[in-house]
Design an enzyme around this catalytic site. Structure first.
Site, PDB file in Angstrom:
ATOM      1  N   GLU A 203       0.705  -1.068   0.360  1.00 15.14           N
ATOM      2  CA  GLU A 203       0.037   0.099   0.293  1.00 15.14           C
ATOM      3  C   GLU A 203       0.731   1.401   0.656  1.00 15.14           C
ATOM      4  O   GLU A 203       1.653   1.578   0.669  1.00 15.14           O
ATOM      5  CB  GLU A 203      -0.936  -0.395   1.141  1.00 15.14           C
ATOM      6  CG  GLU A 203      -1.285   1.387   1.208  1.00 15.14           C
ATOM      7  CD  GLU A 203      -2.550   0.957  -0.326  1.00 15.14           C
ATOM      8  OE1 GLU A 203      -3.631   0.081  -0.663  1.00 15.14           O
ATOM      9  OE2 GLU A 203      -2.341   2.526  -0.540  1.00 15.14           O
TER      10      GLU A 203
ATOM     11  N   LYS B 232       7.532  -1.795  -2.763  1.00 14.48           N
ATOM     12  CA  LYS B 232       7.580  -1.073  -1.512  1.00 14.48           C
ATOM     13  C   LYS B 232       8.383  -0.456  -0.587  1.00 14.48           C
ATOM     14  O   LYS B 232       8.424   0.718  -0.295  1.00 14.48           O
ATOM     15  CB  LYS B 232       6.555  -1.994  -0.349  1.00 14.48           C
ATOM     16  CG  LYS B 232       6.126  -1.115   0.487  1.00 14.48           C
ATOM     17  CD  LYS B 232       5.347  -0.027   0.561  1.00 14.48           C
ATOM     18  CE  LYS B 232       4.471   0.776   1.499  1.00 14.48           C
ATOM     19  NZ  LYS B 232       4.428   1.893   1.539  1.00 14.48           N
TER      20      LYS B 232
ATOM     21  N   GLY C 168      13.213  20.605   6.765  1.00 12.52           N
ATOM     22  CA  GLY C 168      12.484  20.222   7.838  1.00 12.52           C
ATOM     23  C   GLY C 168      12.930  19.477   9.171  1.00 12.52           C
ATOM     24  O   GLY C 168      14.905  18.992   8.800  1.00 12.52           O
TER      25      GLY C 168
ATOM     26  N   CYS D 116       6.102   5.376   8.755  1.00  7.22           N
ATOM     27  CA  CYS D 116       6.552   4.370   7.716  1.00  7.22           C
ATOM     28  C   CYS D 116       7.945   4.582   7.555  1.00  7.22           C
ATOM     29  O   CYS D 116       9.200   3.570   7.581  1.00  7.22           O
ATOM     30  CB  CYS D 116       5.139   4.659   6.307  1.00  7.22           C
ATOM     31  SG  CYS D 116       4.016   3.789   6.162  1.00  7.22           S
TER      32      CYS D 116
ATOM     33  N   LYS E 258      10.710   3.380   9.691  1.00  3.28           N
ATOM     34  CA  LYS E 258      11.172   1.703   9.467  1.00  3.28           C
ATOM     35  C   LYS E 258      11.153   1.085   8.934  1.00  3.28           C
ATOM     36  O   LYS E 258      12.349  -0.278   8.797  1.00  3.28           O
ATOM     37  CB  LYS E 258       9.912   0.941  10.733  1.00  3.28           C
ATOM     38  CG  LYS E 258       8.743   0.951   9.994  1.00  3.28           C
ATOM     39  CD  LYS E 258       7.750   0.429  10.633  1.00  3.28           C
ATOM     40  CE  LYS E 258       5.948  -0.389   9.460  1.00  3.28           C
ATOM     41  NZ  LYS E 258       6.372  -0.941   8.039  1.00  3.28           N
TER      42      LYS E 258
ATOM     43  N   ARG F 221       3.626   8.685  15.802  1.00  2.83           N
ATOM     44  CA  ARG F 221       4.552   7.347  15.779  1.00  2.83           C
ATOM     45  C   ARG F 221       5.902   8.089  14.860  1.00  2.83           C
ATOM     46  O   ARG F 221       5.832   8.362  14.275  1.00  2.83           O
ATOM     47  CB  ARG F 221       4.407   6.110  14.808  1.00  2.83           C
ATOM     48  CG  ARG F 221       2.650   5.753  15.670  1.00  2.83           C
ATOM     49  CD  ARG F 221       2.498   4.402  14.804  1.00  2.83           C
ATOM     50  NE  ARG F 221       1.157   4.839  13.734  1.00  2.83           N
ATOM     51  CZ  ARG F 221       0.657   3.432  12.882  1.00  2.83           C
ATOM     52  NH1 ARG F 221       1.599   2.682  13.125  1.00  2.83           N
ATOM     53  NH2 ARG F 221       0.235   3.993  11.994  1.00  2.83           N
TER      54      ARG F 221
HETATM   55  P1  NAD Z   1      -1.815   0.277  12.789  1.00  5.02           P
HETATM   56  O1  NAD Z   1      -0.898   0.178  13.681  1.00  5.02           O
HETATM   57  O2  NAD Z   1      -2.543   1.715  12.463  1.00  5.02           O
HETATM   58  O3  NAD Z   1      -3.502  -0.951  12.571  1.00  5.02           O
HETATM   59  C1  NAD Z   1      -2.877  -2.141  12.750  1.00  5.02           C
HETATM   60  C2  NAD Z   1      -4.334  -2.473  13.065  1.00  5.02           C
HETATM   61  O4  NAD Z   1      -3.711  -4.257  13.549  1.00  5.02           O
HETATM   62  C3  NAD Z   1      -4.546  -2.727  14.269  1.00  5.02           C
HETATM   63  O5  NAD Z   1      -5.446  -1.444  14.584  1.00  5.02           O
HETATM   64  C4  NAD Z   1      -4.282  -3.568  15.729  1.00  5.02           C
HETATM   65  O6  NAD Z   1      -5.538  -3.251  16.430  1.00  5.02           O
HETATM   66  C5  NAD Z   1      -4.379  -4.649  14.394  1.00  5.02           C
HETATM   67  N1  NAD Z   1      -4.166  -5.909  14.575  1.00  5.02           N
HETATM   68  C6  NAD Z   1      -2.696  -6.554  15.635  1.00  5.02           C
HETATM   69  N2  NAD Z   1      -2.589  -8.145  15.636  1.00  5.02           N
HETATM   70  C7  NAD Z   1      -4.036  -7.799  15.472  1.00  5.02           C
HETATM   71  C8  NAD Z   1      -4.254  -9.740  14.704  1.00  5.02           C
HETATM   72  N3  NAD Z   1      -3.083 -10.540  15.455  1.00  5.02           N
HETATM   73  N4  NAD Z   1      -5.844  -9.774  14.060  1.00  5.02           N
HETATM   74  C9  NAD Z   1      -6.277  -8.979  14.216  1.00  5.02           C
HETATM   75  N5  NAD Z   1      -6.009  -7.752  13.894  1.00  5.02           N
HETATM   76  C10 NAD Z   1      -4.669  -7.114  14.369  1.00  5.02           C
HETATM   77  O7  NAD Z   1      -0.574  -0.299  11.892  1.00  5.02           O
HETATM   78  P2  NAD Z   1      -0.487   0.566  10.211  1.00  5.02           P
HETATM   79  O8  NAD Z   1      -0.182   2.040   9.942  1.00  5.02           O
HETATM   80  O9  NAD Z   1      -2.120   1.135   9.234  1.00  5.02           O
HETATM   81  O10 NAD Z   1       0.138   0.159   8.876  1.00  5.02           O
HETATM   82  C11 NAD Z   1      -1.152  -1.208   9.375  1.00  5.02           C
HETATM   83  C12 NAD Z   1       0.554  -1.800   8.007  1.00  5.02           C
HETATM   84  O11 NAD Z   1       0.316  -1.149   7.227  1.00  5.02           O
HETATM   85  C13 NAD Z   1       2.303  -1.463   8.226  1.00  5.02           C
HETATM   86  O12 NAD Z   1       2.821  -2.586   7.890  1.00  5.02           O
HETATM   87  C14 NAD Z   1       2.287  -0.374   7.603  1.00  5.02           C
HETATM   88  O13 NAD Z   1       4.259  -0.263   7.668  1.00  5.02           O
HETATM   89  C15 NAD Z   1       1.982  -0.520   6.321  1.00  5.02           C
HETATM   90  N6  NAD Z   1       1.558   0.858   5.822  1.00  5.02           N
HETATM   91  C16 NAD Z   1       0.847   2.012   6.548  1.00  5.02           C
HETATM   92  C17 NAD Z   1       0.527   3.093   5.920  1.00  5.02           C
HETATM   93  C18 NAD Z   1       0.034   3.667   6.721  1.00  5.02           C
HETATM   94  O14 NAD Z   1       0.978   5.432   6.550  1.00  5.02           O
HETATM   95  N7  NAD Z   1       0.534   4.092   8.172  1.00  5.02           N
HETATM   96  C19 NAD Z   1       1.118   3.347   4.590  1.00  5.02           C
HETATM   97  C20 NAD Z   1       1.044   1.943   3.678  1.00  5.02           C
HETATM   98  C21 NAD Z   1       1.656   1.008   4.443  1.00  5.02           C
END
Ligand code: NAD
Length: 458
Positions: free
Chosen positions: A155, A211, A260, A267, A270, A334
């Site tokens: 994503e 990614k 900045g 993201c 990490k 974060r």
């Molecule tokens: P987040 O921490 O906001 O959400 C993760 C969710 O997963 C939480 O709600 C948690 O309760 C749930 N979870 C954890 N273990 C679980 C389980 N066993 N069963 C069910 N639910 C469970 O994380 P995020 O920011 O949404 O990121 C998710 C992934 O997407 C990461 O790998 C991140 O690198 C990637 N990503 C994030 C972004 C961003 O902008 N935040 C963009 C692209 C990709």
């Protein structure tokens, strides 16, 4: 197609599930956080993401979107299951795959037929194959042999504009090994196919690397302009003009050329660490990314040095901090540069009056260690009132048009640290501030500017 399930309703999972339901698909969003799911069932969004609430409401009303904490239901009722759980870094920089593994094994425990398991979390190269092994292990324990495919579908959305990014992506990457899985993925993204969004169909490993390579490149671009900004301060150049001229070159593009206090967020920090770790593991170090990580770390500390250089001793100085989130339009803190900068300034004796339009609740627990030094304010002017200096840490739109005479009146001394370069030095000095941007001219000229201000005051 039956339902689609999305496991994990964080920033990515929730947006994915909600937007897919808006594409007309039946979606079941699952999370093991009971509180989150209870809120979502009532239409309350646990994160701040512009525009998401309206789409949630619309699709709950149309019975296309449901929320559950039951993994069994999520697996049994769907053909396509997205994994969108967190992959935070562990101490050595690698991605922690425990949540991905837990979900993969859980899926296998409840499988009742062919499933496509789609990895949307950002994961190291090779994770897709590991997901397969975890699923096979669990199926073997059950003594069943259901068919399944694993797909990598990273994503690229940005928090703050996640809905737009998900529904208008520059590209959709699908790493798949079987035509059947690819076909189902095309059905999932049918709306985007019809809109002629570019689709990149590739292997699982290539998709996983795309990614990391994309995020690391963007982090490197930010870091590059930060280092050029630092050089501008030494040589008396203006980084805003440098960036503008660079960005005019179509090969470079103006995006991600804003200097900045260093990149942050869930993201870039990490993912750069993880890519550096993968490179080392495979004996093919990605040295530019290794250096990006180091330079970004030092950028935050340079900002602290800039404030100390301007103010002298910080003992008992009160700083008005505007902005805490790692970027505007999100409540996410974060890895926000604000965390390092505020903690470092506190070590020097500073106290703070802070305001962020959306991140105040998150700040209260992330900065709990400093609760006796921080006053949380209702708005920017309350934070500024009686403070020794103003520090802008996040470029929220509302901070771009501050009432400058009022700011000057409310501050004890007109020290203005604009760590997001949302004001111009000339203009700010004319308005009577001791202005400190990033890369806007020579450092030793600041003293001259300050002297001019002091002279006007006399
Ligand atoms: P987040 O921490 O906001 O959400 C993760 C969710 O997963 C939480 O709600 C948690 O309760 C749930 N979870 C954890 N273990 C679980 C389980 N066993 N069963 C069910 N639910 C469970 O994380 P995020 O920011 O949404 O990121 C998710 C992934 O997407 C990461 O790998 C991140 O690198 C990637 N990503 C994030 C972004 C961003 O902008 N935040 C963009 C692209 C990709």
């Amino acid at each position: 197609m039956n339902k689609i399930s999305v496991i994990g309703t964080g920033y990515v999972g929730l947006v994915t599930g909600v937007c897919l339901s808006d594409f007309g698909l039946n979606v079941l969003c699952m999370d093991n956080n009971i509180e989150k799911i209870e809120k979502l069932k009532q239409g309350i969004i646990p994160i701040y993401e512009p525009g998401l609430d309206v789409i949630v409401e619309r699709n709950i009303t149309n019975h296309r979107l449901e929320f559950t904490t039951e993994m069994k239901r999520a697996v049994e009722e769907s053909d396509v299951i997205f994994i969108a759980v967190g992959t935070p870094p562990v101490e050595d920089g690698s991605a922690d795959l425990q949540y991905v593994e837990a979900v993969a094994r859980d899926i296998a425990r409840y499988m009742n037929g062919y499933k496509v398991i789609v990895d949307k979390s950002t994961v190291p190269v090779g994770t897709g194959q590991r997901v397969k092994e975890w699923v096979r292990e669990e199926l073997a324990k059950r003594n069943v042999a259901y068919e399944f495919d694993v797909v990598s579908n990273p994503e690229f959305l940005r928090e703050g504009s996640a809905v737009h990014d998900f529904t208008h992506p520059d590209r959709v990457v699908i790493g798949a090994e079987s035509p059947k899985a690819l076909d189902l993925m095309k059905q999932v993204y049918r709306v985007l196919y019809l809109n002629e969004t570019p689709f990149i169909e590739t292997t699982i490993e290539t998709a996983e690397l795309i990614k990391y390579a994309s995020n690391a490149f963007l982090a490197m671009k930010i870091t590059f302009i930060n280092e050029i900004a630092n050089l501008c301060e030494k040589v008396g150049a203006n980084v805003q003009d440098v960036a503008k001229a660079m960005g005019r070159d179509g090969r470079i593009s103006p995006k991600f050329l804003h200097p900045g206090p260093g990149y942050g967020g869930s993201c870039f920090p990490k993912d750069t660490l993880a890519l550096a770790k993968i490179g080392r593991e495979y004996g093919s170090p990605v040295t530019l990314v290794e250096q990006t990580v180091r330079a970004n770390d030092s950028q935050k500390r340079l900002m602290v040095a800039k404030i100390m250089e301007g103010l002298g001793s910080l003992v008992d100085k009160q700083l008005a901090i505007l902005g805490l989130a790692f970027k505007p339009n999100t409540d996410d803190m974060r890895e926000s540069p604000a965390l390092v900068i505020i903690n470092e300034l506190a070590k020097q004796g500073a106290k703070f009056k802070v305001f962020d339009p959306k991140a105040m609740e998150e700040a209260k627990w992330r900065l709990k260690n400093l609760e006796d030094r921080i006053t949380y304010c209702q708005n920017e002017y309350e934070a500024i009132k009686g403070s020794d200096a103003l520090v802008i840490l996040t470029e929220w739109n509302q901070f771009r048009s501050l009432n400058l005479p009022r700011v000057k009146d409310l501050l004890k001394e007109p020290y203005f640290f604009d760590l997001r370069n949302i004001y111009k030095r000339d203009m700010m000095e004319k308005a009577g501030f001791y202005y400190f941007g990033v890369g806007q001219g020579k450092r030793d000229e600041w003293t001259e500017g300050q002297q001019q201000v002091a002279a006007t005051k006399e």
